[in-house]
Design a protein around this motif. Structure first.
Motif, mmCIF file in Angstrom:
data_model
loop_
_atom_site.group_PDB
_atom_site.id
_atom_site.type_symbol
_atom_site.label_atom_id
_atom_site.label_comp_id
_atom_site.label_asym_id
_atom_site.label_seq_id
_atom_site.Cartn_x
_atom_site.Cartn_y
_atom_site.Cartn_z
ATOM 1 N N VAL A 145 0.851 -1.191 0.000
ATOM 2 C CA VAL A 145 0.000 0.000 0.000
ATOM 3 C C VAL A 145 0.885 1.238 0.000
ATOM 4 N N ASN A 146 0.259 2.366 -0.287
ATOM 5 C CA ASN A 146 0.978 3.639 -0.244
ATOM 6 C C ASN A 146 0.037 4.717 0.277
ATOM 7 N N PHE A 147 0.590 5.662 1.027
ATOM 8 C CA PHE A 147 -0.159 6.823 1.500
ATOM 9 C C PHE A 147 0.829 7.925 1.834
ATOM 10 N N GLU A 148 0.349 9.157 1.854
ATOM 11 C CA GLU A 148 1.198 10.320 2.129
ATOM 12 C C GLU A 148 1.490 10.408 3.624
ATOM 13 N N GLY A 149 2.666 10.875 3.937
ATOM 14 C CA GLY A 149 3.040 11.110 5.330
ATOM 15 C C GLY A 149 3.665 9.892 5.981
ATOM 16 N N GLU A 150 4.234 10.153 7.175
ATOM 17 C CA GLU A 150 4.884 9.081 7.916
ATOM 18 C C GLU A 150 3.901 8.257 8.723
ATOM 19 N N MET A 151 2.896 8.944 9.285
ATOM 20 C CA MET A 151 1.950 8.308 10.198
ATOM 21 C C MET A 151 0.553 8.820 9.886
ATOM 22 N N LEU A 152 -0.432 8.006 10.172
ATOM 23 C CA LEU A 152 -1.826 8.416 10.002
ATOM 24 C C LEU A 152 -2.478 8.504 11.383
ATOM 25 N N TRP A 153 -3.229 9.589 11.597
ATOM 26 C CA TRP A 153 -3.891 9.805 12.887
ATOM 27 C C TRP A 153 -5.398 9.852 12.670
ATOM 28 N N GLN A 154 -6.126 9.157 13.525
ATOM 29 C CA GLN A 154 -7.582 9.154 13.441
ATOM 30 C C GLN A 154 -8.090 10.575 13.642
ATOM 31 N N GLY A 155 -9.057 10.973 12.832
ATOM 32 C CA GLY A 155 -9.621 12.319 12.908
ATOM 33 C C GLY A 155 -8.845 13.285 12.038
ATOM 34 N N GLN A 156 -7.578 13.434 12.300
ATOM 35 C CA GLN A 156 -6.722 14.375 11.567
ATOM 36 C C GLN A 156 -6.502 13.936 10.123
ATOM 37 N N ASP A 157 -6.314 12.648 9.891
ATOM 38 C CA ASP A 157 -5.993 12.139 8.553
ATOM 39 C C ASP A 157 -7.120 11.299 7.959
ATOM 40 N N ASP A 158 -8.359 11.541 8.366
ATOM 41 C CA ASP A 158 -9.475 10.728 7.875
ATOM 42 C C ASP A 158 -9.631 10.802 6.360
ATOM 43 N N HIS A 159 -9.183 11.882 5.734
ATOM 44 C CA HIS A 159 -9.341 12.032 4.280
ATOM 45 C C HIS A 159 -8.078 11.655 3.510
ATOM 46 N N ALA A 160 -7.063 11.153 4.207
ATOM 47 C CA ALA A 160 -5.833 10.692 3.531
ATOM 48 C C ALA A 160 -6.187 9.466 2.692
ATOM 49 N N VAL A 161 -5.690 9.446 1.460
ATOM 50 C CA VAL A 161 -6.015 8.356 0.531
ATOM 51 C C VAL A 161 -4.953 7.263 0.651
ATOM 52 N N ILE A 162 -5.433 6.058 0.849
ATOM 53 C CA ILE A 162 -4.557 4.885 0.903
ATOM 54 C C ILE A 162 -4.764 4.118 -0.406
ATOM 55 N N THR A 163 -3.668 3.828 -1.091
ATOM 56 C CA THR A 163 -3.719 3.156 -2.384
ATOM 57 C C THR A 163 -3.185 1.745 -2.238
#
Length: 166
Positions: A145-163
């Protein structure tokens, strides 16, 4: 009162013989364990019984940071690896099921990828495992998988796209 040395074979009952045999077996098992533990301590660099000539592996050498072959620690590590691999596969399957299929580059090419927003994935996957972010990081490290950033946080990164790459 008779001592063990004064007892003739005819004077010992079957019960007494089985008791002596079981005590002998316990003693032999204990001695076997003790000998093995002493040998182990000779190679343990943190033991006061370690030989000064014990070879301590240095960073970069083969085997450094690895448990002894055949040890319980090695087996636990292998079991953990299998467990995490199953969780990574399960995460990819969840992404396939809830994600949307799109063109890879958005230019109408024939390559398709599956994407999902982190918030949606978190809501679905958290019922399976509370380690969703750790499993995502492992999947990214394996190139799944791939996504932007080092870490994903609930709430803050809810719209981050995971490919999903594979």
């Amino acid at each position: 009162m008779e001592t063990e040395n004064n007892i003739t074979p005819g004077q010992i009952s079957e019960e007494g013989m089985s008791c002596m045999a079981s005590v002998k077996g316990l003693k032999e098992n204990w001695q076997k364990w003790s000998d093995g533990h002493q040998e182990y301590q000779k190679h343990n660099p943190f033991s006061h019984d370690a030989k000064p000539a014990t070879v301590v592996l240095q960073k970069g050498q083969e085997g450094y940071g690895r448990p002894w072959e055949g040890s319980l620690t090695e087996q636990r590590g292998k079991d953990a690896h299998v467990h995490i691999s199953r969780e990574v596969e399960e995460l990819c399957e969840v992404i396939r099921n809830i994600g949307e299929t799109r063109d890879k580059d958005g230019n109408g090419a024939h390559e398709k990828v599956t994407t999902v927003e982190f918030g949606k994935l978190f809501e679905h996957y958290v019922t399976i495992s509370n380690k969703v972010v750790g499993i995502l990081l492992r999947a990214r490290k394996q190139g799944l998988v791939n996504f932007e950033g080092e870490m994903l946080w609930q709430g803050q990164d809810d719209h981050a796209v995971i490919t999903l790459l594979q």
